[in-house]
Motif scaffolding. Structure first.
Motif, PDB file in Angstrom:
ATOM      1  N   MET A   1       0.827  -1.205   0.000  1.00 38.90           N
ATOM      2  CA  MET A   1       0.000   0.000   0.000  1.00 38.90           C
ATOM      3  C   MET A   1       0.861   1.255   0.000  1.00 38.90           C
ATOM      4  O   MET A   1       0.585   2.213  -0.715  1.00 38.90           O
ATOM      5  N   VAL A   2       1.913   1.249   0.838  1.00 37.64           N
ATOM      6  CA  VAL A   2       2.785   2.432   0.901  1.00 37.64           C
ATOM      7  C   VAL A   2       3.489   2.636  -0.438  1.00 37.64           C
ATOM      8  O   VAL A   2       3.587   3.760  -0.941  1.00 37.64           O
ATOM      9  N   ALA A   3       3.924   1.525  -1.047  1.00 36.73           N
ATOM     10  CA  ALA A   3       4.609   1.629  -2.338  1.00 36.73           C
ATOM     11  C   ALA A   3       3.673   2.174  -3.413  1.00 36.73           C
ATOM     12  O   ALA A   3       4.110   2.875  -4.327  1.00 36.73           O
ATOM     13  N   ALA A   4       2.370   1.862  -3.294  1.00 37.07           N
ATOM     14  CA  ALA A   4       1.403   2.350  -4.280  1.00 37.07           C
ATOM     15  C   ALA A   4       0.947   3.771  -3.974  1.00 37.07           C
ATOM     16  O   ALA A   4       0.010   4.270  -4.593  1.00 37.07           O
ATOM     17  N   GLY A   5       1.575   4.415  -3.024  1.00 34.66           N
ATOM     18  CA  GLY A   5       1.233   5.808  -2.712  1.00 34.66           C
ATOM     19  C   GLY A   5       0.069   5.944  -1.751  1.00 34.66           C
ATOM     20  O   GLY A   5      -0.429   7.050  -1.552  1.00 34.66           O
ATOM     21  N   ALA A   6      -0.391   4.821  -1.156  1.00 36.91           N
ATOM     22  CA  ALA A   6      -1.512   4.886  -0.223  1.00 36.91           C
ATOM     23  C   ALA A   6      -0.993   4.706   1.206  1.00 36.91           C
ATOM     24  O   ALA A   6      -1.438   3.833   1.944  1.00 36.91           O
ATOM     25  N   GLY A   7      -0.021   5.519   1.582  1.00 31.94           N
ATOM     26  CA  GLY A   7       0.539   5.455   2.935  1.00 31.94           C
ATOM     27  C   GLY A   7      -0.333   6.191   3.928  1.00 31.94           C
ATOM     28  O   GLY A   7      -1.328   6.814   3.541  1.00 31.94           O
ATOM     29  N   PRO A   8       0.030   6.129   5.215  1.00 34.90           N
ATOM     30  CA  PRO A   8      -0.807   6.737   6.257  1.00 34.90           C
ATOM     31  C   PRO A   8      -0.956   8.250   6.130  1.00 34.90           C
ATOM     32  O   PRO A   8      -1.891   8.816   6.685  1.00 34.90           O
ATOM     33  N   SER A   9      -0.056   8.913   5.413  1.00 37.05           N
ATOM     34  CA  SER A   9      -0.149  10.372   5.327  1.00 37.05           C
ATOM     35  C   SER A   9      -1.053  10.823   4.182  1.00 37.05           C
ATOM     36  O   SER A   9      -1.243  12.015   3.991  1.00 37.05           O
ATOM     37  N   HIS A  10      -1.622   9.875   3.430  1.00 41.52           N
ATOM     38  CA  HIS A  10      -2.378  10.270   2.248  1.00 41.52           C
ATOM     39  C   HIS A  10      -3.756  10.834   2.567  1.00 41.52           C
ATOM     40  O   HIS A  10      -4.181  11.826   1.972  1.00 41.52           O
ATOM     41  N   SER A  11      -4.484  10.198   3.499  1.00 42.02           N
ATOM     42  CA  SER A  11      -5.820  10.689   3.834  1.00 42.02           C
ATOM     43  C   SER A  11      -6.166  10.294   5.262  1.00 42.02           C
ATOM     44  O   SER A  11      -5.495   9.451   5.867  1.00 42.02           O
ATOM     45  N   ALA A  12      -7.221  10.922   5.794  1.00 44.63           N
ATOM     46  CA  ALA A  12      -7.646  10.594   7.158  1.00 44.63           C
ATOM     47  C   ALA A  12      -8.058   9.136   7.253  1.00 44.63           C
ATOM     48  O   ALA A  12      -7.803   8.455   8.249  1.00 44.63           O
ATOM     49  N   PHE A  13      -8.695   8.636   6.178  1.00 45.27           N
ATOM     50  CA  PHE A  13      -9.093   7.226   6.147  1.00 45.27           C
ATOM     51  C   PHE A  13      -7.871   6.318   6.312  1.00 45.27           C
ATOM     52  O   PHE A  13      -7.871   5.383   7.122  1.00 45.27           O
ATOM     53  N   LEU A  14      -6.800   6.619   5.546  1.00 46.59           N
ATOM     54  CA  LEU A  14      -5.620   5.760   5.620  1.00 46.59           C
ATOM     55  C   LEU A  14      -4.879   5.920   6.951  1.00 46.59           C
ATOM     56  O   LEU A  14      -4.328   4.951   7.475  1.00 46.59           O
ATOM     57  N   SER A  15      -4.872   7.139   7.520  1.00 46.80           N
ATOM     58  CA  SER A  15      -4.270   7.307   8.852  1.00 46.80           C
ATOM     59  C   SER A  15      -4.980   6.426   9.864  1.00 46.80           C
ATOM     60  O   SER A  15      -4.345   5.711  10.648  1.00 46.80           O
ATOM     61  N   ALA A  16      -6.318   6.455   9.851  1.00 45.51           N
ATOM     62  CA  ALA A  16      -7.088   5.661  10.803  1.00 45.51           C
ATOM     63  C   ALA A  16      -6.877   4.173  10.550  1.00 45.51           C
ATOM     64  O   ALA A  16      -6.754   3.381  11.492  1.00 45.51           O
ATOM     65  N   PHE A  17      -6.798   3.794   9.259  1.00 45.26           N
ATOM     66  CA  PHE A  17      -6.587   2.385   8.915  1.00 45.26           C
ATOM     67  C   PHE A  17      -5.253   1.880   9.466  1.00 45.26           C
ATOM     68  O   PHE A  17      -5.190   0.850  10.135  1.00 45.26           O
ATOM     69  N   PHE A  18      -4.177   2.659   9.193  1.00 44.56           N
ATOM     70  CA  PHE A  18      -2.858   2.197   9.645  1.00 44.56           C
ATOM     71  C   PHE A  18      -2.762   2.213  11.171  1.00 44.56           C
ATOM     72  O   PHE A  18      -2.112   1.362  11.767  1.00 44.56           O
ATOM     73  N   ALA A  19      -3.427   3.195  11.814  1.00 43.65           N
ATOM     74  CA  ALA A  19      -3.393   3.236  13.279  1.00 43.65           C
ATOM     75  C   ALA A  19      -4.069   1.993  13.857  1.00 43.65           C
ATOM     76  O   ALA A  19      -3.524   1.325  14.736  1.00 43.65           O
ATOM     77  N   LEU A  20      -5.259   1.652  13.344  1.00 49.55           N
ATOM     78  CA  LEU A  20      -6.021   0.520  13.897  1.00 49.55           C
ATOM     79  C   LEU A  20      -5.355  -0.818  13.580  1.00 49.55           C
ATOM     80  O   LEU A  20      -5.019  -1.590  14.489  1.00 49.55           O
ATOM     81  N   VAL A  21      -5.147  -1.087  12.294  1.00 53.76           N
ATOM     82  CA  VAL A  21      -4.605  -2.392  11.905  1.00 53.76           C
ATOM     83  C   VAL A  21      -3.144  -2.506  12.356  1.00 53.76           C
ATOM     84  O   VAL A  21      -2.695  -3.575  12.772  1.00 53.76           O
ATOM     85  N   GLY A  22      -2.412  -1.364  12.310  1.00 59.28           N
ATOM     86  CA  GLY A  22      -1.029  -1.386  12.774  1.00 59.28           C
ATOM     87  C   GLY A  22      -0.924  -1.688  14.264  1.00 59.28           C
ATOM     88  O   GLY A  22      -0.036  -2.425  14.684  1.00 59.28           O
ATOM     89  N   THR A  23      -1.825  -1.118  15.067  1.00 63.70           N
ATOM     90  CA  THR A  23      -1.789  -1.404  16.508  1.00 63.70           C
ATOM     91  C   THR A  23      -2.054  -2.884  16.770  1.00 63.70           C
ATOM     92  O   THR A  23      -1.401  -3.501  17.612  1.00 63.70           O
ATOM     93  N   HIS A  24      -3.000  -3.451  16.011  1.00 62.49           N
ATOM     94  CA  HIS A  24      -3.248  -4.886  16.168  1.00 62.49           C
ATOM     95  C   HIS A  24      -2.006  -5.693  15.779  1.00 62.49           C
ATOM     96  O   HIS A  24      -1.605  -6.616  16.490  1.00 62.49           O
ATOM     97  N   GLY A  25      -1.382  -5.300  14.644  1.00 63.51           N
ATOM     98  CA  GLY A  25      -0.178  -5.996  14.210  1.00 63.51           C
ATOM     99  C   GLY A  25       0.944  -5.892  15.238  1.00 63.51           C
ATOM    100  O   GLY A  25       1.659  -6.853  15.494  1.00 63.51           O
ATOM    101  N   LEU A  26       1.060  -4.706  15.845  1.00 60.20           N
ATOM    102  CA  LEU A  26       2.072  -4.492  16.889  1.00 60.20           C
ATOM    103  C   LEU A  26       1.821  -5.434  18.075  1.00 60.20           C
ATOM    104  O   LEU A  26       2.757  -6.031  18.627  1.00 60.20           O
ATOM    105  N   HIS A  27       0.540  -5.577  18.449  1.00 52.17           N
ATOM    106  CA  HIS A  27       0.191  -6.502  19.525  1.00 52.17           C
ATOM    107  C   HIS A  27       0.602  -7.930  19.165  1.00 52.17           C
ATOM    108  O   HIS A  27       1.142  -8.658  19.992  1.00 52.17           O
ATOM    109  N   VAL A  28       0.315  -8.333  17.917  1.00 53.60           N
ATOM    110  CA  VAL A  28       0.683  -9.692  17.496  1.00 53.60           C
ATOM    111  C   VAL A  28       2.202  -9.856  17.558  1.00 53.60           C
ATOM    112  O   VAL A  28       2.708 -10.863  18.058  1.00 53.60           O
TER     113      VAL A  28
END
Lengths: 206, 124
Positions: A126-153
């Motif tokens: 996603m980041v390589a395709a230009g859809a990184g967390p800084s692109h939109s509020a939707f992507l910031s929220a997505f990376f925060a939520l799914v990333g936090t879960h991944g961090l827990h794992v």
């Protein structure tokens, strides 16, 4: 054993205040259960942020364009199976069966690492395709939520490796068994959070 | 096992009869697989009425969370589990409050917000 007091019917006969403190295992389990619930409340805040911001894609790619359901389904299968192998591993710890414990827990480790690897692949794509967390509020929220879960794992996997080393060093000491038991609760709770993630984020994408 | 002070409560994840635990994980796996496949299938088939889809997926997700809580974490309504169950109920309450409260407040704010075009005209 509990069978004796149960068969004598003493369970309700002794008032709670006469029974003395609960065993450490019960106290530790309950305390860890409270921690897990507070962790789930942390996730609920991230879920709320995602739900509010999920349509704010700022003209960029939306969830429906970005997410690959087949990939997410495989991730889900990995995490679900690892939850079950972790359960069997915990049972092996309870009957102090070192060999079975090792087999089930290594299976848990491999499945958890596979899940994490798939998630990292998805994120980097996603980041390589230009859809990184800084692109939109939707992507910031997505990376925060799914990333936090991944961090827990990821932290769970580190914990599991430490527990395997502790069993190797101390054997099935009650202290080690207690920690292993808490790890099992942690792992099952992460799987429950993942149900929310795939239902709301991936299947609810629009 | 030393976890057996009967009326003093039970740690979550410990069932009273250990022999049944292995089977409980397998039953849980079966239910969870069926529910997962159902929700992925429902989201990609044209058979489900699109506007009902979020509700169907939510129902399947809540059902699967229930399966995980009872078959994997072994939380039940047994008398020695009251503490665990009450803590869980409190957690669910706070979660619902945070999620639905945020959605309600933000949609209300969104509804009351002046649109960008109007704002531009006011500044002119």
């Amino acid at each position: 054993m509990s069978a004796t007091s149960e068969s004598l019917g003493l369970e309700g006969a002794i008032p709670l205040s006469y029974q003395g403190p609960a065993p450490t295992r019960v106290v530790a389990g309950f305390g860890f259960w409270l921690f897990l619930l507070s962790d789930i409340i942390l996730f609920s805040v991230l879920f709320a942020a995602y739900a509010v911001l999920s349509s704010a894609s700022a003209g960029g790619p939306t969830g429906a364009e970005l997410f690959d359901k087949r990939h997410v389904f495989l991730e889900t299968l990995c995490l679900l199976t690892s939850s079950v192998t972790c359960g069997f591993g915990s049972l092996a710890v309870a009957r102090t069966d070192g060999r079975a414990m090792f087999v089930w827990m290594v299976a848990t480790l491999v499945l958890g690492a596979t899940f994490l690897g798939m998630e990292v692949t998805e994120f980097s794509g996603m980041v390589a395709a230009g859809a990184g967390p800084s692109h939109s509020a939707f992507l910031s929220a997505f990376f925060a939520l799914v990333g936090t879960h991944g961090l827990h794992v990821g932290l769970g996997l580190v914990w599991l490796v430490i527990m395997l080393l502790q069993v190797k060093t101390f054997g099935f000491h009650p202290m080690v068994a207690r920690r292993f038991f808490c790890f099992g609760l942690f792992w099952h709770a992460l799987d429950i959070v993942w149900i929310g993630v795939f239902s709301i984020v991936y299947l609810g994408a629009h | 096992m030393q976890s057996s002070a009967p009326a003093q409560g039970h740690a979550p994840g410990v069932a009273t009869r250990t022999g049944h635990l292995g089977r409980s994980y397998l039953i849980g796996l079966g239910f969870a697989l069926v529910l997962t496949v159902a929700s992925f299938w429902a989201s990609s088939t044209p058979l489900v009425y699109p506007r009902a889809l979020p509700i169907l997926i939510a129902v399947l997700a809540v059902a699967q969370m229930g399966v995980h809580v009872s078959f994997f974490l072994h939380i039940s309504s047994a008398p020695d589990q009251t503490n665990n169950l009450l803590a869980l109920a409190f957690g669910v309450f706070i979660t619902a409050l945070v999620v639905f409260g945020s959605l309600l407040i933000m949609s209300n704010l969104n509804h009351n917000m002046v649109s960008m075009d109007q704002l531009m005209q006011m500044q002119r």
